[in-house]
Design an enzyme around this catalytic site. Structure first.
Site, PDB file in Angstrom:
ATOM      1  N   CYS A  38       0.825  -1.202   0.000  1.00 20.03           N
ATOM      2  CA  CYS A  38       0.000   0.000   0.000  1.00 20.03           C
ATOM      3  C   CYS A  38       0.869   1.267   0.000  1.00 20.03           C
ATOM      4  CB  CYS A  38      -0.968  -0.027   1.176  1.00 20.03           C
ATOM      5  SG  CYS A  38      -2.350   1.132   0.992  1.00 20.03           S
ATOM      6  N   HIS A  98      -3.672  -5.601   1.144  1.00 19.81           N
ATOM      7  CA  HIS A  98      -3.435  -5.965   2.543  1.00 19.81           C
ATOM      8  C   HIS A  98      -3.923  -7.397   2.786  1.00 19.81           C
ATOM      9  CE1 HIS A  98      -2.402  -1.908   3.846  1.00 19.81           C
ATOM     10  NE2 HIS A  98      -3.462  -1.453   3.201  1.00 19.81           N
TER      11      HIS A  98
END
Length: 498
Positions: A328, A436
């Site tokens: 991310c 994630h």
């Protein structure tokens, strides 16, 4: 209507989340339909539900303990700090905007209808709702606007268990002082006291418990030992950040000032012969076997932090020899440039680490989605991952575009819309992805550690490693077993009318 019980604490980190999760597991084991609830959570560790809505991971952990799917109704308000005085405000799973602390303090009572709607939705399918408070109910400067502690207990007529932390000392002062600062009608809501994180011989504690009973008319319903369990804890108070021992396979996570979703790496903590260290300075870095750049709530600010303290340069020197994996915000940092034309974070443009050929532009709209995917074109040491499938979620404010013709590492599918796309990059043993949770499922984490061990000519036994989801189940059962042994569950059941 569901029965409710609320767990409040004398301070942040007293163990409310763990006690609430343990109660969820106990009630599930006893055959009840149970759901967790926290009206307002402040955390940088968040999760995306099947509907693409964002909620705090503490309630996800408690939902797992309860054996149910996470729902944004379990955490209708999530505050994600962006600096020392302001937070992104997420209501019912969607970003409402950014507010500084004073503005939010004045505004938050207008969210009571959202809080109560979420709670009533949970009631439709639950026999028991275990409510978690936040911080301390005795913050007397905040009480007139409270929607998460005694204010919440009053709205749903919930009895309260008050948890004190003996590990940090002064537990009798914590419990007595908290009780003394409450209004009489609030004091009446406290039905039992829990002394948490106890180490040693309980008989030494008994005289203090007796004296406390002479000062306040609330019984101690439990002295809970320090629970050596591995479940997700509060992101700001986790003990994971203090672990520095090195094992045969040494993994490092860069601990950004605004680190988020470091739960991405928890699976590695369960592996024999593997250390997971969180570092903030060059002298702590050393020569690890793998470097993770995690998510962050302020990608540009945390990249500047790395640049100023020398970590960026140190990581760049290790690149090519040491695998680097960004998730991310960490993935965005690895690129060539970051631009923030709308001022989502800090505005302006910033040079990236130039380890992946990608340019990132920040957008005002956050992308939130659950995905499933397959690694197809990983190179170098982690080429062993090709063909492996994963599940996870995306939660980010920007998007990256390759500035060279390089293959994408993964193919993913949005589980809600069915939309398919390519995602992630890898060049010269530098890997990046927006997803994630991709290490939590299947063999990915295991294969990564095996590849690192092979590089060092080490033999690590992976036969005993357990699927991470199955491992978490054992931890919830362990929590329930401990609480059954050290809390007066008969009194709690009687309190609930069961």
């Amino acid at each position: 209507m569901a029965k409710s019980i609320m767990v409040q604490g004398t301070m942040s980190g007293a163990g409310k989340s763990f006690i609430a999760a343990g109660l969820c597991r106990i009630f599930k084991q006893d055959g009840y339909r149970v759901a967790p609830f926290k009206s307002q959570n402040m955390a940088l560790n968040s999760f995306i539900t099947e509907e693409g809505l964002e909620m705090g991971r503490a309630q996800v952990m408690q939902a797992e303990a309860a054996g149910i799917k996470p729902s944004v109704c379990m955490n209708p308000i999530l505050l994600k700090p962006t600096n020392d005085i302001g937070s992104q405000v997420i209501v019912n799973g969607k970003v409402m905007g950014h507010m500084d602390a004073r503005d939010y303090f004045r505004f938050k009572t207008s969210l009571i209808p959202d809080v109560m709607h979420a709670y009533r939705e949970l009631e439709k399918d639950a026999d028991i709702i275990v409510i978690e408070g936040a911080g301390s109910p005795a913050e007397i400067n905040l009480k007139d606007q409270d929607i998460v502690n005694m204010g919440m207990a009053k709205m749903v007529s919930a009895p309260v268990l008050l948890v004190g932390d003996i590990d940090r000392g002064g537990v009798f002062a914590q419990l007595y002082g908290t009780y003394a600062l409450l209004e009489p009608e609030e004091q009446k809501r406290i039905c039992g006291l829990i002394i948490n994180k106890f180490r040693g011989d309980k008989t030494i504690l008994d005289p203090g418990i007796a004296m406390l009973g002479e000062k306040i008319p609330v019984p101690v319903w439990g002295v809970v030992p320090y629970m050596n369990v591995s479940v997700e804890d509060e992101d700001s108070l986790t003990e994971r950040f203090s672990r520095k021992e090195k094992e045969m396979i040494d993994l490092v996570v860069i601990r950004f000032p605004r680190i988020s979703n470091f739960t991405d790496f928890s699976v590695f903590e369960q592996m024999n012969g593997v250390s997971l260290r969180y570092v903030t300075a060059v002298h702590e870095l050393g020569c690890p076997d793998l470097i993770f750049l995690p998510g962050t709530k302020n990608t540009m600010g945390d990249l500047k932090w790395m640049r100023q303290n020398g970590l960026e340069s140190a990581i760049q020197k290790l690149a090519g020899r040491t695998p680097i994996f960004g998730i991310c915000g960490g993935y965005q940092m690895l690129g060539s440039s970051l631009a923030d034309p709308a001022g989502v974070e800090e505005g302006g443009c910033l040079r990236g680490m130039n380890l992946l050929p990608m340019d990132t532009v920040m957008h005002e709209e956050k992308r939130t989605a659950q995905v499933e995917g397959r690694i197809e074109q990983a190179d170098g040491l982690f080429s062993v991952l090709n063909g492996q499938t994963f599940r996870g979620y995306e939660i980010h404010m920007g998007s990256g575009t390759p500035n060279q013709k390089v293959p994408s590492m993964c193919r993913i599918r949005n589980t809600l819309s069915g939309e398919e796309s390519v995602e992630g990059l890898c060049v010269n043993q530098v890997y990046g992805s927006y997803v994630h949770g991709m290490f939590d499922h299947g063999k990915i984490a295991r294969l990564m550690v095996q590849a690192l061990a092979k590089k060092k000519n080490l033999d690590i036994d992976v036969g005993a490693w357990m699927d991470y989801g199955a491992f978490r189940e054992t931890q919830y059962d362990k929590m329930a077993e401990i609480l059954r042994a050290h809390m007066d569950m008969d009194a709690i059941r009687q309190l609930l009318g069961f």
